[in-house]
Enzyme design. Structure first.
Site, PDB file in Angstrom:
ATOM      1  CE  LYS A 135      -3.227   2.210   2.943  1.00  0.00           C
ATOM      2  NZ  LYS A 135      -2.636   3.037   3.732  1.00  0.00           N
ATOM      3  CG  ASP A 153      -7.933   3.691   2.011  1.00  0.00           C
ATOM      4  OD1 ASP A 153      -9.238   3.801   1.106  1.00  0.00           O
ATOM      5  OD2 ASP A 153      -7.855   5.080   2.635  1.00  0.00           O
TER       6      ASP A 153
END
Ligand code: SF4
Length: 226
Positions: A135, A153
Site C-alpha cells: 500500500k 485503503d
C-alpha cells in the site's frame, strides 16, 4: 456482504460494473475536483516518510508532526545520524513510533546503499525498503506520477464493495479487480476520489444516499426512510 452488491446491481438493472465505471469516475471527479493526497510534503523523501508515518493513524496527525520533522531531517543521512530514541520522540505522536523509527532508519539505509539516496519509482524497488508494504509503495509511486496499481485503503475497500465493483474482501484481490476495471490513466486519482467520497458522503455508518451523485449507479443505495 460485498457479493450481494454485485448481484444487487444486476437485480436493480444498473448494468455491468464495466459499463458503470466511466460515469462513476466522471461524476466523482466533478464532485471532488479537489481530491488529492491529504499529506503535506515537498520532496520525494518527505513523501516517502509521510506515507510511512501514516500507517495506523490519520493524515491530519502526520501533518502535525512533519513540519518540525522535515526541518530537522532533510536527507537520508540525517535520519541515520540521529539516535533512534531522538527519532522516536520526533514521531511519537503518530503512534507505533518504535516500529516506525526502526523502519524509517532501515529504509534510509537501503536508499543510500542501493538507490544513491533517491526514492525509487517502481513497486518492486520500493518494496525493497524496510517497512514499505504494497500500500505504501502504491501511494508513493502514484504521487511520483508512476502509478503501477490502485491504492486500497479502508475507504476504497468499502466504496468499491458498496458500488459493486468487487466481490472481494482482501485488499490485494480488490486491487486486482480494480486495475482490470479502471483505465490506467485514472489509477492515481481513483483512490483519492473514493477516499474523499467516503469521507464526505459515503460514511461507513451513515451514507448520505439521497445526496449522493452516484445514487442511480449504486447497488447499495439506501432508500430514505420515513
Ligand atoms: S448511493 Fe449511498 S451507498 Fe452508494 S455510494 Fe452513494 S452514499 Fe454510498
Amino acid at each position: 456482504m460485498a457479493r450481494s452488491y454485485t448481484a444487487e446491481a444486476r437485480r436493480r438493472g444498473l448494468g455491468r460494473r464495466r459499463d458503470r465505471i466511466g460515469s462513476i469516475i466522471e461524476r466523482l471527479a466533478e464532485e471532488h475536483a479537489d481530491a488529492e493526497i491529504a499529506l503535506t510534503f515537498h520532496t520525494d523523501l518527505e513523501l516517502l516518510v509521510s506515507v510511512m508515518l501514516s500507517a495506523q493513524t490519520t493524515d491530519v496527525n502526520v501533518n502535525k508532526v512533519t513540519p518540525a520533522l522535515f526541518a530537522k531531517y532533510k536527507r537520508p543521512e540525517d535520519y541515520l545520524a540521529a539516535p533512534r530514541e531522538d527519532l522516536e520522540r520526533d514521531i511519537y505522536q503518530t503512534g507505533f513510533f518504535r516500529q516506525k523509527a526502526k523502519s524509517i532508519q532501515g529504509a534510509m539505509r537501503v536508499l543510500l546503499e542501493e538507490f544513491d539516496g533517491e526514492v525509487p519509482r517502481t513497486i518492486p524497488e520500493l518494496l525493497r525498503l524496510p517497512g514499505v508494504a504494497r500500500k505504501t509503495a502504491n501511494v508513493v509511486a502514484a504521487e511520483l506520477g508512476e502509478a503501477q496499481g490502485i491504492v486500497v485503503d479502508t475507504h476504497v475497500r468499502r466504496l468499491a464493495q458498496r458500488l459493486g465493483l468487487t466481490r472481494e474482501e482482501d485488499p490485494v484481490k480488490i486491487e486486482r479487480d480494480l486495475v482490470k476495471l479502471v483505465p490506467r490513466a485514472d489509477w492515481a486519482r481513483f483512490p483519492h476520489l473514493l477516499i474523499w467520497h467516503g469521507r464526505r458522503v459515503c460514511d461507513a455508518r451513515r451514507p448520505d444516499c439521497p445526496g449522493c451523485v452516484l445514487a442511480d449507479l449504486c447497488p447499495s443505495r439506501r432508500e430514505p426512510t420515513g
